[in-house]
Design a protein around this motif. Sequence first.
Motif, PDB file in Angstrom:
ATOM      1  N   THR A  43       0.812  -1.224   0.000  1.00  0.00           N
ATOM      2  CA  THR A  43       0.000   0.000   0.000  1.00  0.00           C
ATOM      3  C   THR A  43       0.844   1.273   0.000  1.00  0.00           C
ATOM      4  OG1 THR A  43      -0.168  -0.039   2.404  1.00  0.00           O
ATOM      5  CG2 THR A  43      -1.934  -1.128   1.160  1.00  0.00           C
ATOM      6  N   GLU A  44       2.144   1.117   0.031  1.00  0.00           N
ATOM      7  CA  GLU A  44       3.018   2.294   0.009  1.00  0.00           C
ATOM      8  C   GLU A  44       2.911   2.984  -1.349  1.00  0.00           C
ATOM      9  OE1 GLU A  44       4.728   3.603   2.536  1.00  0.00           O
ATOM     10  OE2 GLU A  44       3.950   2.028   3.818  1.00  0.00           O
ATOM     11  N   PRO A  45       2.995   4.303  -1.373  1.00  0.00           N
ATOM     12  CA  PRO A  45       2.819   5.044  -2.632  1.00  0.00           C
ATOM     13  C   PRO A  45       4.046   5.003  -3.550  1.00  0.00           C
ATOM     14  CG  PRO A  45       3.262   6.546  -0.838  1.00  0.00           C
ATOM     15  CD  PRO A  45       3.143   5.168  -0.229  1.00  0.00           C
ATOM     16  N   PHE A  46       5.080   4.301  -3.145  1.00  0.00           N
ATOM     17  CA  PHE A  46       6.293   4.232  -3.960  1.00  0.00           C
ATOM     18  C   PHE A  46       6.659   2.773  -4.194  1.00  0.00           C
ATOM     19  CE2 PHE A  46       7.205   4.663   0.526  1.00  0.00           C
ATOM     20  CZ  PHE A  46       8.020   3.580   0.781  1.00  0.00           C
ATOM     21  N   PRO A  47       7.345   2.480  -5.281  1.00  0.00           N
ATOM     22  CA  PRO A  47       7.750   1.086  -5.519  1.00  0.00           C
ATOM     23  C   PRO A  47       8.811   0.653  -4.501  1.00  0.00           C
ATOM     24  CG  PRO A  47       8.540   2.517  -7.275  1.00  0.00           C
ATOM     25  CD  PRO A  47       7.734   3.365  -6.351  1.00  0.00           C
ATOM     26  N   LEU A  48       8.766  -0.591  -4.113  1.00  0.00           N
ATOM     27  CA  LEU A  48       9.715  -1.129  -3.143  1.00  0.00           C
ATOM     28  C   LEU A  48      11.042  -1.408  -3.837  1.00  0.00           C
ATOM     29  CD1 LEU A  48      10.189  -2.128  -0.246  1.00  0.00           C
ATOM     30  CD2 LEU A  48       9.351  -4.351  -0.971  1.00  0.00           C
ATOM     31  N   ASP A  49      12.085  -0.770  -3.360  1.00  0.00           N
ATOM     32  CA  ASP A  49      13.424  -0.989  -3.884  1.00  0.00           C
ATOM     33  C   ASP A  49      13.857  -2.421  -3.567  1.00  0.00           C
ATOM     34  OD1 ASP A  49      16.129  -0.417  -4.749  1.00  0.00           O
ATOM     35  OD2 ASP A  49      16.650  -0.194  -2.632  1.00  0.00           O
ATOM     36  N   PRO A  50      14.377  -3.167  -4.551  1.00  0.00           N
ATOM     37  CA  PRO A  50      14.783  -4.555  -4.301  1.00  0.00           C
ATOM     38  C   PRO A  50      15.791  -4.701  -3.155  1.00  0.00           C
ATOM     39  CG  PRO A  50      14.760  -4.120  -6.643  1.00  0.00           C
ATOM     40  CD  PRO A  50      14.528  -2.808  -5.954  1.00  0.00           C
ATOM     41  N   LYS A  51      16.720  -3.767  -3.044  1.00  0.00           N
ATOM     42  CA  LYS A  51      17.700  -3.848  -1.955  1.00  0.00           C
ATOM     43  C   LYS A  51      17.021  -3.675  -0.602  1.00  0.00           C
ATOM     44  CE  LYS A  51      21.651  -2.466  -4.660  1.00  0.00           C
ATOM     45  NZ  LYS A  51      22.674  -1.471  -4.941  1.00  0.00           N
ATOM     46  N   HIS A  52      16.014  -2.828  -0.560  1.00  0.00           N
ATOM     47  CA  HIS A  52      15.274  -2.648   0.686  1.00  0.00           C
ATOM     48  C   HIS A  52      14.455  -3.905   1.003  1.00  0.00           C
ATOM     49  CE1 HIS A  52      13.644  -0.436   4.009  1.00  0.00           C
ATOM     50  NE2 HIS A  52      12.413  -0.700   3.614  1.00  0.00           N
ATOM     51  N   ALA A  53      13.917  -4.528  -0.018  1.00  0.00           N
ATOM     52  CA  ALA A  53      13.155  -5.773   0.178  1.00  0.00           C
ATOM     53  C   ALA A  53      14.060  -6.853   0.779  1.00  0.00           C
ATOM     54  CB  ALA A  53      12.560  -6.241  -1.145  1.00  0.00           C
ATOM     55  N   VAL A  54      15.272  -6.950   0.275  1.00  0.00           N
ATOM     56  CA  VAL A  54      16.231  -7.920   0.817  1.00  0.00           C
ATOM     57  C   VAL A  54      16.500  -7.623   2.288  1.00  0.00           C
ATOM     58  CG1 VAL A  54      18.644  -8.675   0.697  1.00  0.00           C
ATOM     59  CG2 VAL A  54      17.306  -8.447  -1.400  1.00  0.00           C
ATOM     60  N   LYS A  55      16.690  -6.356   2.604  1.00  0.00           N
ATOM     61  CA  LYS A  55      16.946  -5.938   3.984  1.00  0.00           C
ATOM     62  C   LYS A  55      15.768  -6.319   4.890  1.00  0.00           C
ATOM     63  CE  LYS A  55      18.185  -1.839   6.632  1.00  0.00           C
ATOM     64  NZ  LYS A  55      17.150  -1.086   7.281  1.00  0.00           N
ATOM     65  N   ILE A  56      14.563  -6.095   4.413  1.00  0.00           N
ATOM     66  CA  ILE A  56      13.362  -6.427   5.203  1.00  0.00           C
ATOM     67  C   ILE A  56      13.316  -7.917   5.518  1.00  0.00           C
ATOM     68  CG2 ILE A  56      10.837  -6.635   5.058  1.00  0.00           C
ATOM     69  CD1 ILE A  56      10.918  -4.012   3.392  1.00  0.00           C
ATOM     70  N   ILE A  57      13.537  -8.737   4.511  1.00  0.00           N
ATOM     71  CA  ILE A  57      13.485 -10.194   4.707  1.00  0.00           C
ATOM     72  C   ILE A  57      14.588 -10.658   5.655  1.00  0.00           C
ATOM     73  CG2 ILE A  57      13.721 -12.443   3.542  1.00  0.00           C
ATOM     74  CD1 ILE A  57      11.037 -10.984   3.055  1.00  0.00           C
ATOM     75  N   LYS A  58      15.794 -10.194   5.443  1.00  0.00           N
ATOM     76  CA  LYS A  58      16.901 -10.608   6.295  1.00  0.00           C
ATOM     77  C   LYS A  58      16.674 -10.192   7.745  1.00  0.00           C
ATOM     78  CE  LYS A  58      20.635 -11.085   2.986  1.00  0.00           C
ATOM     79  NZ  LYS A  58      21.984 -10.636   2.602  1.00  0.00           N
ATOM     80  N   GLU A  59      16.204  -8.954   7.946  1.00  0.00           N
ATOM     81  CA  GLU A  59      15.917  -8.500   9.309  1.00  0.00           C
ATOM     82  C   GLU A  59      14.799  -9.323   9.945  1.00  0.00           C
ATOM     83  OE1 GLU A  59      15.085  -4.304   9.129  1.00  0.00           O
ATOM     84  OE2 GLU A  59      17.213  -3.797   8.930  1.00  0.00           O
ATOM     85  N   HIS A  60      13.790  -9.648   9.160  1.00  0.00           N
ATOM     86  CA  HIS A  60      12.655 -10.421   9.672  1.00  0.00           C
ATOM     87  C   HIS A  60      13.123 -11.776  10.231  1.00  0.00           C
ATOM     88  CE1 HIS A  60       8.517 -11.740  10.055  1.00  0.00           C
ATOM     89  NE2 HIS A  60       8.840 -12.847   9.426  1.00  0.00           N
ATOM     90  N   PHE A  61      14.085 -12.392   9.542  1.00  0.00           N
ATOM     91  CA  PHE A  61      14.571 -13.705   9.951  1.00  0.00           C
ATOM     92  C   PHE A  61      15.842 -13.634  10.800  1.00  0.00           C
ATOM     93  CE2 PHE A  61      11.866 -14.973   6.400  1.00  0.00           C
ATOM     94  CZ  PHE A  61      11.190 -16.023   6.988  1.00  0.00           C
ATOM     95  N   GLY A  62      16.363 -12.430  11.010  1.00  0.00           N
ATOM     96  CA  GLY A  62      17.583 -12.300  11.806  1.00  0.00           C
ATOM     97  C   GLY A  62      18.806 -12.844  11.115  1.00  0.00           C
ATOM     98  N   VAL A  63      18.864 -12.663   9.792  1.00  0.00           N
ATOM     99  CA  VAL A  63      19.971 -13.155   8.981  1.00  0.00           C
ATOM    100  C   VAL A  63      20.777 -11.974   8.486  1.00  0.00           C
ATOM    101  CG1 VAL A  63      20.570 -14.397   6.861  1.00  0.00           C
ATOM    102  CG2 VAL A  63      18.639 -15.159   8.246  1.00  0.00           C
ATOM    103  N   GLU A  64      22.094 -12.111   8.509  1.00  0.00           N
ATOM    104  CA  GLU A  64      22.954 -11.027   8.000  1.00  0.00           C
ATOM    105  C   GLU A  64      23.279 -11.236   6.547  1.00  0.00           C
ATOM    106  OE1 GLU A  64      26.352 -10.241  10.417  1.00  0.00           O
ATOM    107  OE2 GLU A  64      25.172 -10.312  12.227  1.00  0.00           O
TER     108      GLU A  64
END
Length: 64
Positions: A43-64
């Motif tokens: 629902t964000e008004p801007f496209p999700l940057d792929p690098k940010h998407a990677v960061k979100i997933i890694k943080e969610h799982f606690g992976v570096e």
Amino acid sequence: MNEKFKEIAVKAQLEHCVSHVRLQELCELIVKECANELLKWETEPFPLDPKHAVKIIKEHFGVE
């Protein structure tokens, strides 16, 4: 079992430790968890940057 999941099982050295059915279920749950985490941004008004998407997933799982 999905070929990509087989590759992951081999890399994790789990291909002979866990049944293929259980491994398939585990991988599917992880994929769904990743997808659900990214859907929070739809629902964000801007496209999700792929690098940010990677960061979100890694943080969610606690992976570096």
